[in-house]
Design a protein around this motif. Structure first.
Motif, PDB file in Angstrom:
ATOM      1  N   LYS A 241     -28.425 -91.884 -22.134  1.00  0.00           N
ATOM      2  CA  LYS A 241     -29.856 -91.872 -22.435  1.00  0.00           C
ATOM      3  C   LYS A 241     -30.234 -93.138 -23.214  1.00  0.00           C
ATOM      4  O   LYS A 241     -30.592 -93.076 -24.399  1.00  0.00           O
TER       5      LYS A 241
ATOM      6  N   TYR B 289     -32.796 -95.194 -23.290  1.00  0.00           N
ATOM      7  CA  TYR B 289     -34.148 -95.338 -23.843  1.00  0.00           C
ATOM      8  C   TYR B 289     -34.361 -94.407 -25.037  1.00  0.00           C
ATOM      9  O   TYR B 289     -35.040 -94.768 -26.004  1.00  0.00           O
ATOM     10  N   HIS B 290     -33.791 -93.217 -24.976  1.00  0.00           N
ATOM     11  CA  HIS B 290     -33.889 -92.298 -26.104  1.00  0.00           C
ATOM     12  C   HIS B 290     -33.048 -92.778 -27.277  1.00  0.00           C
ATOM     13  O   HIS B 290     -33.431 -92.604 -28.439  1.00  0.00           O
TER      14      HIS B 290
ATOM     15  N   LYS C 184     -32.530 -95.714 -28.274  1.00  0.00           N
ATOM     16  CA  LYS C 184     -33.162 -96.815 -29.009  1.00  0.00           C
ATOM     17  C   LYS C 184     -33.909 -96.309 -30.246  1.00  0.00           C
ATOM     18  O   LYS C 184     -34.154 -97.080 -31.181  1.00  0.00           O
ATOM     19  N   LYS C 185     -34.249 -95.027 -30.259  1.00  0.00           N
ATOM     20  CA  LYS C 185     -34.927 -94.460 -31.414  1.00  0.00           C
ATOM     21  C   LYS C 185     -33.956 -94.180 -32.558  1.00  0.00           C
ATOM     22  O   LYS C 185     -34.384 -93.899 -33.677  1.00  0.00           O
ATOM     23  N   PHE C 186     -32.662 -94.235 -32.271  1.00  0.00           N
ATOM     24  CA  PHE C 186     -31.637 -93.987 -33.288  1.00  0.00           C
ATOM     25  C   PHE C 186     -31.394 -95.292 -34.042  1.00  0.00           C
ATOM     26  O   PHE C 186     -30.802 -96.219 -33.523  1.00  0.00           O
ATOM     27  N   THR C 187     -31.845 -95.364 -35.279  1.00  0.00           N
ATOM     28  CA  THR C 187     -31.802 -96.603 -36.039  1.00  0.00           C
ATOM     29  C   THR C 187     -30.628 -96.630 -37.012  1.00  0.00           C
ATOM     30  O   THR C 187     -29.869 -95.662 -37.128  1.00  0.00           O
TER      31      THR C 187
ATOM     32  N   HIS D  61     -30.761 -93.844 -39.496  1.00  0.00           N
ATOM     33  CA  HIS D  61     -30.202 -92.596 -38.988  1.00  0.00           C
ATOM     34  C   HIS D  61     -28.678 -92.623 -39.052  1.00  0.00           C
ATOM     35  O   HIS D  61     -28.048 -91.618 -39.401  1.00  0.00           O
TER      36      HIS D  61
END
Length: 311
Positions: A103, A105-106, A108-111, A114
């Motif tokens: 995943k 694209y999803h 990429k929200k994990f910084t 996090h």
């Protein structure tokens, strides 16, 4: 002498890699590198207390444990704590890599924030589930037959230790190790398939990224298996056979100790091999350190970036 050399090299290599990542914003803001930094801390702690672990080892035979009781408690607690923490760090790293492939694209929200929360949770969770048990139950006790004083679980806590070995160790050690093996195979297969698709489309840049990811996962898992598979086998045999003469506890204990130390030495090397950005930053830092004996290092001011970005 060999063990002492490994300890010194492990401390220096992990400390260097930790500093390299921490001093560059372009490195420490990446989630994967945050996990690698925490792994360096784990290996660093393990290397620092390794002489105390060797001192307590059954390889020493029937000699008294002459160090203070708090050293006994802290050294074994940190050793067990870092073993479980490292196991869960590797598992988290593999899951993150799998998520990035499955995943993208999803993910990429994990910084990096996090990832920092994740490693903080690993350290606090592993201490809360296992570290305090080791610290509480360990102490100095004299063997009634031989009269030898050793660092071991105290008699009054044997029931708690038995319960932990029955339920805690399989959950915190055996299960994560099995998951690391299974998920690393799945991740590698997905990476290879994705690489083939990108190769068919002549997307050279993406192919290079997939190659680096495959190398990174392979090296980290290989080092993990080298260091922790003998450790797990040793713990399983010791739990079932103890000091039985049907197996050579001294030879196996020496082998798993050396394998773990080698793994801790290889990890920072593998991090540099698998990441060109870490490798370049390491070379830059080593060059600056080596040149600091010259007058140029003492007189040339270090440029400061005004926009908060690496210069």
């Amino acid at each position: 002498m060999f063990i002492a050399f490994m300890g010194i090299f492990c401390i220096a290599a992990n400390l260097l890699t930790l500093i390299v990542i921490a001093r560059k914003r372009s490195l420490y803001t990446k989630p994967f590198n945050v996990v690698l930094m925490s792994l360096c801390v784990s290996d660093l702690l393990s290397a620092i207390i390794s002489p105390l672990i060797y001192y307590r080892s059954p390889v020493r035979g029937g000699r008294n444990y002459d160090l203070p009781e708090f050293v006994c408690k802290i050294s074994i607690t940190v050793d067990h704590w870092t073993t479980i923490a490292t196991m869960l760090h590797i598992l988290s790293f593999i899951i993150m890599r799998l998520a990035a492939v499955a995943k993208p694209y999803h993910f990429k929200k994990f910084t990096a924030k996090h990832a920092a929360g994740l490693v903080l949770g690993i350290w606090s969770g592993t201490f809360g589930s296992s570290g305090w048990i080791k610290y509480l139950t360990l102490g100095l006790a004299r063997n009634k037959r031989s009269g030898v004083i050793s660092c071991r679980p105290l008699k009054k806590w044997l029931t708690l230790v038995s319960q932990y070995n029955t339920y805690g160790v399989p959950t915190l050690l055996y299960a994560p190790c099995s998951l690391v093996i299974v998920l690393s195979v799945i991740t590698t297969v997905l990476l290879v398939r994705r690489r083939q698709r990108k190769l068919a489309r002549n997307e050279a840049a993406f192919v290079m990224d997939q190659n680096r990811a495959i190398v990174q996962v392979s090296l980290i898992v290989a080092s993990f298996l080298l260091g922790y598979l003998p450790e797990i086998v040793y713990r399983a045999l010791y739990a079932s056979l103890g000091h039985s003469r049907t197996w050579n506890i001294y030879a196996f204990d020496s082998a798993r100790f050396i394998c773990l130390r080698i793994s801790e030495c290889l990890n920072p090397i593998f991090y540099n091999i698998a990441s060109s950005s870490i490798r370049s930053a390491t070379a830059e830092l080593l060059q600056r350190i080596s040149s600091c004996g010259s007058s140029a290092c003492r007189t040339t001011p270090t440029p400061v970036a005004s926009n908060g970005v690496d210069s």
